[in-house]
Design an enzyme around this catalytic site. Structure first.
Site, mmCIF file in Angstrom:
data_model
loop_
_atom_site.group_PDB
_atom_site.id
_atom_site.type_symbol
_atom_site.label_atom_id
_atom_site.label_comp_id
_atom_site.label_asym_id
_atom_site.label_seq_id
_atom_site.Cartn_x
_atom_site.Cartn_y
_atom_site.Cartn_z
ATOM 1 C CB THR A 15 16.083 -84.910 64.133
ATOM 2 O OG1 THR A 15 17.054 -85.961 64.172
ATOM 3 C CG2 THR A 15 16.008 -84.365 62.728
ATOM 4 C CG HIS A 24 3.656 -78.642 49.249
ATOM 5 N ND1 HIS A 24 3.155 -77.438 49.690
ATOM 6 C CD2 HIS A 24 4.254 -78.386 48.048
ATOM 7 C CE1 HIS A 24 3.423 -76.496 48.797
ATOM 8 N NE2 HIS A 24 4.088 -77.054 47.785
#
Length: 388
Positions: A307, A359
């Site tokens: 993006t 994560h």
């Protein structure tokens, strides 16, 4: 003969749609293949064309109604001719307000973008009295809103409550879901784009003549991302229940901003695309997105997203994951900044980049070294060609 106008078959996984706007009213003449109405889903905008020439006899489902596939929404009298308008005495001449003078904008709602059509339909705007300031004199959403404010006298401290569009509601739902279901972290770095810019400036004219498309920055970033993804398979993977799915292909989503919100069309098998293919496909997707013509198939899937907030002036931001993907790369504004090279302070075009990642699947070390790999590839773009 009467012809039923039905909601077309909706894309897979979409249960229903909302009638965003009618472009004809009962009694209007319609031509075969002329767009009658816009259908908004939570992912795409669909047009419903007339199957025949005739007169729109009846509108069964109005703007704002939720409809399902094959549901009858209108009736057309095929082959009928429109009745001539009744004669009336000419109205007294009036002088239009300066801000609403016609500029010979394209006639009819069909020439307007979906966002402008919604404003026109919701507020019964006379587009012939709206001054267009877009490219080629086109009427923009802002022009239409200004015309509404002028006609209603709501240019002061006004408020307006409107329901979310289906797409905006879906975006909100997905963003909240990502925040609640992933362990999202972001790592940052900066890239010296001196070599990329020199290469681009040197070859952009030849590139455009040879490939009939402009050479932008996104193709460099897509190429660098693909190479980095090859080195770090976890970044190209996703979580499915208690399993990790490692994708053996590279489908790169490229975020595109539209009046209706952010959409992410996907470059399929980006590792097999040339830079010209990437640039041409992105340009095609951007045009289709802003016209509301992207298909669901063009936005489904994707293993990694890029993006670019820099086109709006963003210096640094934290991109949000595009679930179920595990990582997203955020590009930002290019700024001339002093940096040290070989012990000397020089001015270089620098860009901050950010990588948000889940994560649960990607360790901190992998996220940092992945972003460093992209940095190294772009600071020495010859490595992209040599794949080293």
């Amino acid at each position: 003969m009467t012809v039923e106008i039905k909601v077309p078959m909706l894309p897979e996984s979409i249960v229903d749609a909302t009638i965003s706007a009618w472009h004809k009213k009962a009694g209007d003449a319609v031509a075969r293949d002329e767009n009658l109405m816009d259908l908004e889903t939570d992912k795409v905008m669909l047009e419903v064309p007339s199957p025949v020439d005739g007169i729109l006899k009846e509108i069964i489902r109005k703007q704002g109604d939720t409809v399902k596939a094959n549901e009858v929404v209108a009736i057309i009298e095929a082959g009928a001719a429109a009745k001539p308008a009744a004669r009336s005495e000419p109205a007294a001449k009036t002088t239009p307000a300066p801000a609403a003078v016609s500029n010979a904008a394209p006639a009819g709602n069909a020439a307007l973008s979906p966002a402008v059509r919604r404003v026109v339909a919701e507020h019964d705007v006379d587009i012939s009295q709206v001054q267009g300031t877009g490219k080629g004199g086109r009427i923009t959403k802002e022009n239409a809103i200004a015309a509404v404010q002028l006609s209603t006298g709501t240019t002061g401290r006004s408020e307006k409550r409107v329901p979310m569009t289906r797409m905006r509601a879906r975006i909100a739902e997905r963003l909240l879901e990502v925040a609640q279901t992933t362990a999202m972290l972001t790592t940052f770095n900066e890239i010296n784009l001196h070599q990329v810019i020199e290469l681009r400036n040197k070859y952009k004219e030849k590139f455009e003549k040879a490939h009939n498309t402009r050479l932008g920055f996104m193709s460099f970033f897509v190429k660098a991302a693909v190479e980095a993804l090859k080195r770090f398979p976890a970044v190209n993977a996703s979580i499915d229940g208690s399993d990790i799915v490692y994708h053996g292909y590279f489908d790169i989503g490229v975020a595109v901003s539209t009046d209706r919100g952010l959409v992410v069309p996907v470059l399929r098998n980006a590792d097999q695309m040339s830079m010209a293919d990437i640039e041409a496909t992105i340009a095609e997707y951007a045009n289709k997105a802003r016209a509301g013509k992207l298909t669901l198939e063009e936005m489904q899937g994707g293993t990694f997203t890029i993006t670019n907030g820099g086109v709006f002036g963003s210096l640094l931001s934290t991109p949000i994951l595009n679930s179920p993907q595990s990582a997203i790369l955020g590009m930002h504004k290019i700024d001339q900044r002093p940096v040290v090279e070989n012990g000397q302070i020089v001015i270089r075009p620098m860009m901050y980049v950010a990588m948000s990642y889940d994560h649960r699947i990607i360790d901190g070390k992998d996220s940092v070294t992945f972003l460093v790999a992209i940095k190294e590839l772009l600071e020495d773009p010859a490595r992209l060609l040599l794949e080293i």
